[in-house]
Scaffold this motif. Structure first.
Motif, PDB file in Angstrom:
ATOM      1  N   TYR A  92       0.834  -1.191   0.000  1.00 48.27           N
ATOM      2  CA  TYR A  92       0.000   0.000   0.000  1.00 48.27           C
ATOM      3  C   TYR A  92       0.872   1.245   0.000  1.00 48.27           C
ATOM      4  O   TYR A  92       2.002   1.240   0.480  1.00 48.27           O
ATOM      5  CB  TYR A  92      -0.960   0.022   1.199  1.00 48.27           C
ATOM      6  N   CYS A  93       0.323   2.296  -0.579  1.00 50.21           N
ATOM      7  CA  CYS A  93       0.956   3.608  -0.555  1.00 50.21           C
ATOM      8  C   CYS A  93       0.194   4.447   0.455  1.00 50.21           C
ATOM      9  O   CYS A  93      -0.990   4.694   0.260  1.00 50.21           O
ATOM     10  CB  CYS A  93       0.902   4.259  -1.935  1.00 50.21           C
ATOM     11  N   PRO A  94       0.874   4.893   1.540  1.00 48.88           N
ATOM     12  CA  PRO A  94       0.190   5.691   2.556  1.00 48.88           C
ATOM     13  C   PRO A  94       0.197   7.193   2.243  1.00 48.88           C
ATOM     14  O   PRO A  94      -0.336   7.982   3.013  1.00 48.88           O
ATOM     15  CB  PRO A  94       1.030   5.411   3.803  1.00 48.88           C
ATOM     16  N   HIS A  95       0.804   7.575   1.138  1.00 52.10           N
ATOM     17  CA  HIS A  95       1.050   8.990   0.853  1.00 52.10           C
ATOM     18  C   HIS A  95      -0.140   9.677   0.199  1.00 52.10           C
ATOM     19  O   HIS A  95      -0.923   9.050  -0.497  1.00 52.10           O
ATOM     20  CB  HIS A  95       2.284   9.129  -0.051  1.00 52.10           C
ATOM     21  N   THR A  96      -0.205  10.990   0.377  1.00 51.87           N
ATOM     22  CA  THR A  96      -1.206  11.791  -0.322  1.00 51.87           C
ATOM     23  C   THR A  96      -0.643  12.149  -1.695  1.00 51.87           C
ATOM     24  O   THR A  96       0.567  12.040  -1.929  1.00 51.87           O
ATOM     25  CB  THR A  96      -1.520  13.087   0.450  1.00 51.87           C
ATOM     26  N   MET A  97      -1.521  12.590  -2.586  1.00 50.77           N
ATOM     27  CA  MET A  97      -1.095  12.978  -3.929  1.00 50.77           C
ATOM     28  C   MET A  97      -0.047  14.102  -3.859  1.00 50.77           C
ATOM     29  O   MET A  97       0.904  14.118  -4.623  1.00 50.77           O
ATOM     30  CB  MET A  97      -2.315  13.437  -4.732  1.00 50.77           C
ATOM     31  N   GLU A  98      -0.223  15.009  -2.901  1.00 51.49           N
ATOM     32  CA  GLU A  98       0.673  16.162  -2.772  1.00 51.49           C
ATOM     33  C   GLU A  98       2.100  15.754  -2.383  1.00 51.49           C
ATOM     34  O   GLU A  98       3.037  16.507  -2.602  1.00 51.49           O
ATOM     35  CB  GLU A  98       0.130  17.143  -1.719  1.00 51.49           C
ATOM     36  N   MET A  99       2.253  14.580  -1.788  1.00 55.65           N
ATOM     37  CA  MET A  99       3.586  14.137  -1.357  1.00 55.65           C
ATOM     38  C   MET A  99       4.461  13.723  -2.536  1.00 55.65           C
ATOM     39  O   MET A  99       5.654  13.554  -2.388  1.00 55.65           O
ATOM     40  CB  MET A  99       3.466  13.001  -0.332  1.00 55.65           C
ATOM     41  N   ASP A 100       3.850  13.513  -3.704  1.00 59.35           N
ATOM     42  CA  ASP A 100       4.567  13.200  -4.936  1.00 59.35           C
ATOM     43  C   ASP A 100       5.583  12.068  -4.758  1.00 59.35           C
ATOM     44  O   ASP A 100       6.751  12.181  -5.143  1.00 59.35           O
ATOM     45  CB  ASP A 100       5.251  14.463  -5.489  1.00 59.35           C
ATOM     46  N   CYS A 101       5.131  10.974  -4.155  1.00 59.27           N
ATOM     47  CA  CYS A 101       5.992   9.803  -3.955  1.00 59.27           C
ATOM     48  C   CYS A 101       6.080   9.000  -5.264  1.00 59.27           C
ATOM     49  O   CYS A 101       5.386   9.294  -6.231  1.00 59.27           O
ATOM     50  CB  CYS A 101       5.404   8.934  -2.851  1.00 59.27           C
ATOM     51  N   SER A 102       6.880   7.954  -5.260  1.00 59.20           N
ATOM     52  CA  SER A 102       6.989   7.112  -6.455  1.00 59.20           C
ATOM     53  C   SER A 102       6.083   5.886  -6.379  1.00 59.20           C
ATOM     54  O   SER A 102       5.940   5.158  -7.353  1.00 59.20           O
ATOM     55  CB  SER A 102       8.436   6.660  -6.635  1.00 59.20           C
ATOM     56  N   CYS A 103       5.440   5.664  -5.204  1.00 62.17           N
ATOM     57  CA  CYS A 103       4.644   4.443  -5.052  1.00 62.17           C
ATOM     58  C   CYS A 103       3.154   4.625  -5.321  1.00 62.17           C
ATOM     59  O   CYS A 103       2.464   3.660  -5.610  1.00 62.17           O
ATOM     60  CB  CYS A 103       4.860   3.822  -3.671  1.00 62.17           C
ATOM     61  N   ARG A 104       2.662   5.853  -5.253  1.00 58.50           N
ATOM     62  CA  ARG A 104       1.227   6.074  -5.426  1.00 58.50           C
ATOM     63  C   ARG A 104       0.828   5.878  -6.888  1.00 58.50           C
ATOM     64  O   ARG A 104       1.343   6.517  -7.783  1.00 58.50           O
ATOM     65  CB  ARG A 104       0.856   7.491  -4.970  1.00 58.50           C
ATOM     66  N   LYS A 105      -0.139   4.953  -7.105  1.00 60.71           N
ATOM     67  CA  LYS A 105      -0.648   4.776  -8.461  1.00 60.71           C
ATOM     68  C   LYS A 105      -1.265   6.090  -8.927  1.00 60.71           C
ATOM     69  O   LYS A 105      -1.917   6.741  -8.130  1.00 60.71           O
ATOM     70  CB  LYS A 105      -1.691   3.644  -8.491  1.00 60.71           C
ATOM     71  N   PRO A 106      -1.027   6.518 -10.154  1.00 65.73           N
ATOM     72  CA  PRO A 106      -0.606   5.768 -11.342  1.00 65.73           C
ATOM     73  C   PRO A 106       0.901   5.567 -11.508  1.00 65.73           C
ATOM     74  O   PRO A 106       1.324   4.992 -12.504  1.00 65.73           O
ATOM     75  CB  PRO A 106      -1.155   6.613 -12.488  1.00 65.73           C
ATOM     76  N   LYS A 107       1.742   6.028 -10.563  1.00 66.41           N
ATOM     77  CA  LYS A 107       3.172   5.737 -10.671  1.00 66.41           C
ATOM     78  C   LYS A 107       3.389   4.244 -10.411  1.00 66.41           C
ATOM     79  O   LYS A 107       2.499   3.551  -9.936  1.00 66.41           O
ATOM     80  CB  LYS A 107       3.967   6.612  -9.715  1.00 66.41           C
ATOM     81  N   THR A 108       4.567   3.748 -10.712  1.00 65.60           N
ATOM     82  CA  THR A 108       4.771   2.296 -10.717  1.00 65.60           C
ATOM     83  C   THR A 108       5.624   1.768  -9.562  1.00 65.60           C
ATOM     84  O   THR A 108       5.927   0.584  -9.522  1.00 65.60           O
ATOM     85  CB  THR A 108       5.424   1.862 -12.044  1.00 65.60           C
TER      86      THR A 108
END
Length: 180
Positions: A92-108
Motif C-alpha cells: 500500500y501507498c500511505p502517501h497523499t497525492m501532494e507528497m509526490d511519492c513514487s509508489c502512489r498509483k498511477p506511478k509504478t
C-alpha cells in the motif's frame, strides 16, 4: 519457478470490497464485494499468488492510523481464508497525492516493489482495478490492465481514456471465470 510466476495483482477498494467512493475507517466498514472472496479462492486453487496493491492516502492524511489499517487488512485476510482463499501480500501507498511519492498509483513504484519481492517480471500479469490510476500503472509497467465495473468502475469506463488493451469485466468473479 514453475507456478511461482502465476501472479495477479488486485486493487482492494471497489474490487475485493465495497468502497472506492469513501475511506474505510475501521474493520466494520470493510465489506466484501459479492463473489470476490470466492473468486480469490478459485485463483488460489489454480495456483495463483494474489497480491493487493492499494493507495491508502487516508494514512497520510491522518484519517487512519497504521493500527486501524492493519486491523482492516486482518479482517480481509480472515474473511478470504474463511472462503478458502489467501492473499500472499498487501502493498500500500500511505502517501497523499501532494507528497509526490513514487509508489502512489498511477506511478509504478508499488508495482516495482511487488516485482522485486516476488522475483516476477510483471509483463502480462493481470492487474485488476476499478479506477484509472490502477490501469495506468499496469500499462506503464507492461502488465495487463483489467477494469472491473464495481466500485468506481462504471464511472471510470464512462469517462473513457482507458489504456490500450484494457480488458473490462462486470466484477472480479467474472474476470476470474475467464482467466481460469
Amino acid at each position: 519457478m514453475g507456478t511461482a510466476s502465476k501472479l495477479i495483482i488486485l486493487e482492494r477498494d471497489g474490487v475485493i470490497n465495497r468502497g472506492g467512493h469513501q475511506f474505510i475507517k475501521n474493520p466494520n466498514g470493510w465489506k466484501p464485494m459479492p463473489g470476490s472472496l470466492e473468486a480469490i479462492a478459485r485463483l488460489v486453487q489454480a495456483d495463483y499468488r494474489i497480491v493487493v496493491a492499494t493507495n491508502q492516502s487516508a494514512v497520510g492524511r491522518s484519517l487512519l492510523d497504521m493500527h486501524t489499517l492493519n486491523a482492516i487488512h486482518g479482517k480481509m485476510h480472515k474473511m478470504v481464508a474463511e472462503a478458502a482463499g489467501r492473499i500472499d501480500a498487501i502493498f500500500y501507498c500511505p502517501h497523499t497525492m501532494e507528497m509526490d511519492c513514487s509508489c502512489r498509483k498511477p506511478k509504478t513504484g508499488m508495482l516495482e516493489s511487488i516485482s522485486m519481492r516476488f522475483k516476477v517480471n510483471l509483463k502480462g500479469v493481470p492487474i485488476v482495478g476499478d479506477a484509472l490510476p490502477d490501469l495506468e500503472s499496469a500499462a506503464s509497467i507492461g502488465a495487463q490492465p483489467v477494469l472491473v465495473l464495481t466500485g468506481k468502475g462504471e464511472k471510470t469506463l464512462s469517462r473513457g481514456g482507458l489504456p490500450e488493451g484494457t480488458l473490462v469485466y462486470r466484477d472480479l468473479a467474472a474476470f476470474v471465470s475467464t482467466l481460469i
